[in-house]
Write an enzyme that holds these catalytic residues in place. Sequence first.
Site, short mmCIF file in Angstrom:
data_model
loop_
_atom_site.label_atom_id
_atom_site.label_comp_id
_atom_site.label_asym_id
_atom_site.label_seq_id
_atom_site.Cartn_x
_atom_site.Cartn_y
_atom_site.Cartn_z
N LYS A 106 -6.81 -4.45 13.46
CA LYS A 106 -5.57 -3.83 13.92
C LYS A 106 -5.07 -4.46 15.22
CE LYS A 106 -5.05 -0.91 10.55
NZ LYS A 106 -3.91 -1.04 9.63
N GLY B 280 0.83 -1.22 0.00
CA GLY B 280 0.00 0.00 0.00
C GLY B 280 0.85 1.26 0.00
N ALA B 281 1.79 1.31 -0.97
CA ALA B 281 2.75 2.43 -0.95
C ALA B 281 2.50 3.43 -2.07
CB ALA B 281 4.17 1.89 -1.03
N SER B 282 1.30 3.36 -2.69
CA SER B 282 1.04 4.33 -3.77
C SER B 282 0.79 5.72 -3.21
CB SER B 282 -0.15 3.87 -4.61
OG SER B 282 -1.27 3.66 -3.78
N ALA C 275 -10.71 -4.70 15.32
CA ALA C 275 -10.39 -6.14 15.40
C ALA C 275 -9.21 -6.48 14.50
CB ALA C 275 -11.62 -6.96 15.00
N ASN D 169 1.70 -2.37 5.46
CA ASN D 169 1.06 -1.07 5.69
C ASN D 169 -0.35 -0.97 5.11
OD1 ASN D 169 0.98 2.06 5.84
ND2 ASN D 169 0.73 1.59 3.65
N TYR E 263 -12.41 -2.61 12.00
CA TYR E 263 -11.07 -2.05 11.86
C TYR E 263 -10.25 -2.34 13.13
CZ TYR E 263 -7.54 1.60 10.86
OH TYR E 263 -6.38 2.28 10.62
P1 NDP Z 1 -4.46 5.66 2.41
O1 NDP Z 1 -5.90 5.35 2.12
O2 NDP Z 1 -3.93 7.00 2.12
O3 NDP Z 1 -3.55 4.58 1.63
C1 NDP Z 1 -3.86 3.23 1.68
C2 NDP Z 1 -2.89 2.45 0.81
O4 NDP Z 1 -3.19 1.07 0.95
C3 NDP Z 1 -2.98 2.78 -0.65
O5 NDP Z 1 -1.69 2.77 -1.21
C4 NDP Z 1 -3.77 1.63 -1.23
O6 NDP Z 1 -3.41 1.31 -2.58
C5 NDP Z 1 -3.34 0.49 -0.35
N1 NDP Z 1 -4.30 -0.60 -0.33
C6 NDP Z 1 -5.57 -0.58 0.12
N2 NDP Z 1 -6.12 -1.80 -0.05
C7 NDP Z 1 -5.18 -2.59 -0.61
C8 NDP Z 1 -5.12 -3.92 -1.04
N3 NDP Z 1 -6.20 -4.73 -0.92
N4 NDP Z 1 -4.01 -4.40 -1.59
C9 NDP Z 1 -2.93 -3.62 -1.73
N5 NDP Z 1 -2.92 -2.33 -1.34
C10 NDP Z 1 -4.02 -1.83 -0.80
O7 NDP Z 1 -4.25 5.26 3.94
P2 NDP Z 1 -3.13 5.67 5.01
O8 NDP Z 1 -1.90 5.94 4.32
O9 NDP Z 1 -3.70 6.65 5.93
O10 NDP Z 1 -3.03 4.30 5.82
C11 NDP Z 1 -1.94 3.41 5.73
C12 NDP Z 1 -2.03 2.42 6.89
O11 NDP Z 1 -1.94 3.14 8.10
C13 NDP Z 1 -3.32 1.66 6.96
O12 NDP Z 1 -3.10 0.34 7.35
C14 NDP Z 1 -4.11 2.39 8.03
O13 NDP Z 1 -5.05 1.54 8.67
C15 NDP Z 1 -2.99 2.77 8.97
N6 NDP Z 1 -3.35 3.87 9.86
C16 NDP Z 1 -3.66 5.10 9.37
C17 NDP Z 1 -3.98 6.14 10.22
C18 NDP Z 1 -4.35 7.51 9.76
O14 NDP Z 1 -4.72 8.33 10.60
N7 NDP Z 1 -4.25 7.80 8.50
C19 NDP Z 1 -4.00 5.93 11.68
C20 NDP Z 1 -3.63 4.61 12.08
C21 NDP Z 1 -3.32 3.63 11.19
P3 NDP Z 1 -4.30 1.79 -3.88
O15 NDP Z 1 -4.58 3.24 -3.64
O16 NDP Z 1 -3.41 1.52 -5.01
O17 NDP Z 1 -5.52 0.98 -3.88
#
Ligand code: NDP
Length: 563
Positions: A475, A330-332, A473, A408, A471
Site C-alpha cells: 500500500k 475488484g468491484a464484485s 509495503a 481497488n 500489506y
Molecule cells: P473485499 O475483500 O471485500 O473485496 C476485494 C475485491 O478485490 C473483490 O472484488 C475481489 O474479487 C477483488 N480481488 C481480489 N484479488 C483480486 C485479483 N487478483 N484480481 C482481481 N480482483 C481481485 O475488500 P475491500 O472491499 O475491503 O477492499 C477493497 C480495497 O480497499 C483493497 O485494496 C483493500 O486493501 C483496500 N482497503 C480496505 C480497507 C478496509 O477496511 N476494508 C481499509 C483500507 C484499504 P473476487 O471476490 O471476485 O475475487
Amino acid sequence: MKEWIPDRPVSSGAAAYHDAVVDAPYYIQALEALAERAVPFMKKGQTVVDFGAGTGVSGLQLLKKLKSQLNLWLVDNSAAWLGKAHDVFKDEKHVNCMLLNKHGDIYDTLAQTTGKNKLDHVVSGNTVHLIDDLQGTFKGIYEALKEGGNFFIESGNIIMDDLPEGALLIDGTVQRVHDNCMSIIKSDPKFAEYKKDLLEKEKEQEHQRKFVFPDPRPLSHYHEALQKAGFTCGESAYHLFKVKYDEWLAFLRVQRLQAGILPEIGGHHPTEQQAKDRDEIITRAAQELFKDLEQNNALADSETFTIVGVYIDAKKEQKELKGKTALVTGASKGIGREIALELARSGANIVLNYNSNAQKAQQTVEDIEPLGVKCLAVQANISSRKETQKMANQVQESFEKIDILVNNAGIIRDRTFEKMSDEEWHEVIQTNLTGSYNATKAMLPLMNQGGSIMFISSIVGIYGNVGQANYAASKAGLIGFAKSLAKEQGKRQIRVNTIAPGFIDSDLTRTIPDEVKKKIEEAIPLKHTGLPEDVAHAALFLASEKSSYITGEIINVNGGLTL
Ligand code: NDP
C-alpha cells in the site's frame, strides 16, 4: 419550442375562474410562497415552465418575484384556460403559451411538447392533485428538464402528517359544502323537486365532481411518483393561509364553478331556475359549514378559517460523469462494488473487474444496469499481466477509451514478519502493487485526455501495522507509484491520486474479533468504523471535474484515526 396562439375568444368559464381567484388573498399567498421557493434558483436567460398554468395567475406571481429576465412558458392542457392566460400576457415579450395536445384520451407529456433536456426549471401551482397518471406526467417533466433542473410543486389538496389541528384542505371544504347541499335538498320542501332520484344523480355525477375537486392523496404518493420518474426529492414543507368566509363564498358562488360543486342540479347547462336554486343551496350550505367551523375548528374564528398549502421540491440530479467510462478493479463486492455503483449513479458507464466471484459480480451488474448506464463485467486476475492485457482488449472493443481507472482490488495475508512465508509476501505484493501496475499499464493507453486514475491504498500504507508488513509495503508502494505517475501524466491532463481508507466494514475486516473492533472504534475520533460508501464518495470526487486541479494527493477516509 413553438408558441401556441388561441383560435377562439376567451371562454367565459376560464374568465370567471380567473376573476374569482386573481385577487383572492389566500390563492395569491399560496402561489407567492411557491414563487419564493423557486425564484432563488432561477438565473437570467433561463427557460422556465409553469406547468398547469391555467389562466395565468401563478405566472403573474412568478413574474412579480423574478429578479432577472427569463423565458417563461405557460403550459396547460386546456385551450380554454390557456386562452385567458394568453390574453393576460399578450404584452409580455418573454412569456409564451404552449398547449399539451391530446391523442385519444391521452395528453402529450411535457417532454413531447417542449423536447427533451430543454428546461431549466418547472413550477406547478394548484395542479398536481388533478393529475391521475402522476408517474407518467412527472416522467415527462423529468425528461423535459436539463440535468440539475428543479421541479417546484404547490397544492392545497395533499395529505401531510403532523399538520396543526384545524388546518383544512381547500378541496375538502368543497366536499363538505356538497354534503351540506345534499342535506338541504333532502330536508327543505322548497327543493322537493330535486329530491327525486337524488342518490342516483349523486352517483352519476360523482366522477365529474371528483374530476374538479378530487379526493386528496398523501404526500408519500407524490414522493413515490417523483422518485419513480427519476427525481430526487428535497424537503417538503407546508404553509398555512387564512381564508375569509366571504372570499371563499364569492368563489363558491361563481356560476361556472357551481357545476363542479353541485352538478346534481342542472349539470353544465342549468335552466335559469336551476342556476338560481343551486346558488341558494350552495350559499346556505357554505354558511352552515362556516358556522360549524367557527364553533368547532381550532384554527377558525368569526371571519376566517385556515387552509394548508403543501410544497414539494424535486431535482433532476446532475450526472457529472455522463458519457464517461470507468474501470474499477475488484468491484464484485465491498469497496469496489460501492465505487462502481456511485460512479454509475453519476452517469458513468462501468467496466467491473472481478477475479473469482462471478455470482457477486453478476449481482453488481444487475444493480448497476437499472441506473441507465452500460455495465460490462470482466473476469481477470490482476496479478497476471496477460489477463489484464486481455481485459484491456475487451474494454477497447466495447468502449474504445476510458476516462476513470480505480485500482481497488486488494488482498491481505496477515502474519507477523518473522512468521510470514515468502508466498504470503509475494502474493500480497503481486496482487496489490504489481496488480495495480498491470491494470494501469494495460489501461493507460486507453485513457482519454483529462482522465482520472485512483489507487486505493490504506492507512496501513502510511503508518504501518503489526502483522501487515507485506500489506503495508504494497500500500505504501502505491502511494509512491501514484505520485510518480501524477508527475509524468500531468502533461496529458491525467490526474493520479490515492485514497487511504482507515477501518471500513467489508469482508476484509469482518474477521476481526469484536473486542479488537471495539478498541479501534474508541480510538477513532468519529467513534465508528467507515462504510464502503464513505470511500466511494471520495472516489466520485476524484473522478469528477470538482477535483480537476488536484493530482498526486492522498485523501484519508478514516474518521480522523490519524489525527
Ligand atoms: P473485499 O475483500 O471485500 O473485496 C476485494 C475485491 O478485490 C473483490 O472484488 C475481489 O474479487 C477483488 N480481488 C481480489 N484479488 C483480486 C485479483 N487478483 N484480481 C482481481 N480482483 C481481485 O475488500 P475491500 O472491499 O475491503 O477492499 C477493497 C480495497 O480497499 C483493497 O485494496 C483493500 O486493501 C483496500 N482497503 C480496505 C480497507 C478496509 O477496511 N476494508 C481499509 C483500507 C484499504 P473476487 O471476490 O471476485 O475475487
